[in-house]
Structures are given as structure tokens and as C-alpha cells.
Write a protein that holds these residues in place. Structure first.
Motif, PDB file in Angstrom:
ATOM      1  N   GLU A 130       0.818  -1.216   0.000  1.00  0.00           N
ATOM      2  CA  GLU A 130       0.000   0.000   0.000  1.00  0.00           C
ATOM      3  C   GLU A 130       0.849   1.262   0.000  1.00  0.00           C
ATOM      4  O   GLU A 130       0.373   2.326  -0.402  1.00  0.00           O
ATOM      5  CB  GLU A 130      -0.921   0.002   1.231  1.00  0.00           C
ATOM      6  N   HIS A 131       2.098   1.165   0.441  1.00  0.00           N
ATOM      7  CA  HIS A 131       2.974   2.333   0.562  1.00  0.00           C
ATOM      8  C   HIS A 131       4.318   2.056  -0.112  1.00  0.00           C
ATOM      9  O   HIS A 131       5.378   2.259   0.485  1.00  0.00           O
ATOM     10  CB  HIS A 131       3.178   2.683   2.039  1.00  0.00           C
ATOM     11  N   GLN A 132       4.274   1.643  -1.367  1.00  0.00           N
ATOM     12  CA  GLN A 132       5.487   1.214  -2.065  1.00  0.00           C
ATOM     13  C   GLN A 132       6.538   2.310  -2.166  1.00  0.00           C
ATOM     14  O   GLN A 132       7.727   2.054  -1.960  1.00  0.00           O
ATOM     15  CB  GLN A 132       5.138   0.691  -3.455  1.00  0.00           C
ATOM     16  N   ALA A 133       6.128   3.531  -2.492  1.00  0.00           N
ATOM     17  CA  ALA A 133       7.107   4.616  -2.649  1.00  0.00           C
ATOM     18  C   ALA A 133       7.840   4.871  -1.335  1.00  0.00           C
ATOM     19  O   ALA A 133       9.070   5.040  -1.321  1.00  0.00           O
ATOM     20  CB  ALA A 133       6.418   5.880  -3.145  1.00  0.00           C
ATOM     21  N   ASP A 134       7.114   4.885  -0.231  1.00  0.00           N
ATOM     22  CA  ASP A 134       7.743   5.087   1.074  1.00  0.00           C
ATOM     23  C   ASP A 134       8.680   3.935   1.415  1.00  0.00           C
ATOM     24  O   ASP A 134       9.768   4.140   1.962  1.00  0.00           O
ATOM     25  CB  ASP A 134       6.682   5.223   2.167  1.00  0.00           C
ATOM     26  N   PHE A 135       8.268   2.716   1.087  1.00  0.00           N
ATOM     27  CA  PHE A 135       9.099   1.543   1.360  1.00  0.00           C
ATOM     28  C   PHE A 135      10.413   1.611   0.579  1.00  0.00           C
ATOM     29  O   PHE A 135      11.491   1.377   1.139  1.00  0.00           O
ATOM     30  CB  PHE A 135       8.340   0.263   1.019  1.00  0.00           C
ATOM     31  N   VAL A 136      10.341   1.942  -0.692  1.00  0.00           N
ATOM     32  CA  VAL A 136      11.551   2.030  -1.523  1.00  0.00           C
ATOM     33  C   VAL A 136      12.490   3.092  -0.960  1.00  0.00           C
ATOM     34  O   VAL A 136      13.700   2.872  -0.859  1.00  0.00           O
ATOM     35  CB  VAL A 136      11.189   2.316  -2.992  1.00  0.00           C
TER      36      VAL A 136
END
Length: 79
Positions: free
Chosen positions: A29-35
Motif C-alpha cells: 500500500e505504501h510502495q514509494a515510502d518503502f523504496v
């Protein structure tokens, strides 16, 4: 660590999904933050968050007898 070994990311995420499906859902759900998180340096330590997770993950897997036979067949085929 991911930048140096990008091939480790997928197996680590698969294992994480098995061990903690809720966390995996949050990552999706929060891919950009995870990357961004896995690529930034860890304060007070070396490497990044994913690198520290990789060091903490088990380096072996358990396979069923059927999976072992399949692995052996593939090994023989490629040797």
C-alpha cells in the motif's frame, strides 16, 4: 545492499509475506515510502534497513521430500 544485490529483494519480500502478511500488505500500500526507506542509510549503523533485515534472515530453508526430489532432478539436468 539492494542497490548492490537487487536480486535479493524479491526473495526477501516473499519470505516476509509468508511470515508477516499484514506487514507485506502495508508495504504494497505504501510502495514509494518503502523504496525510500530501504535505500536510505541507517542512522548509527552501516548499510540500510533492508541490509540489516537480510543479515537477520535465516540462510536456509526447509523443503519437503517431494521438493528435495524435484531439486535433485533439476540439479542433475543442469550438471
Amino acid at each position: 545492499m539492494v542497490q548492490a544485490n537487487p536480486q535479493i529483494l524479491q526473495p526477501m519480500l516473499q519470505e516476509l509475506g509468508k511470515q508477516n502478511p499484514h506487514l507485506m500488505r502495508l508495504i504494497q500500500e505504501h510502495q514509494a515510502d518503502f523504496v525510500r526507506l530501504i535505500n536510505e542509510p541507517v542512522e548509527g549503523g552501516e548499510g540500510n534497513v533492508l541490509g540489516q533485515l537480510a543479515a537477520a534472515m535465516p540462510q536456509s530453508v526447509t523443503v519437503t521430500p517431494e521438493e528435495r526430489e524435484a531439486i535433485e532432478r533439476v540439479s542433475i539436468a543442469f550438471s
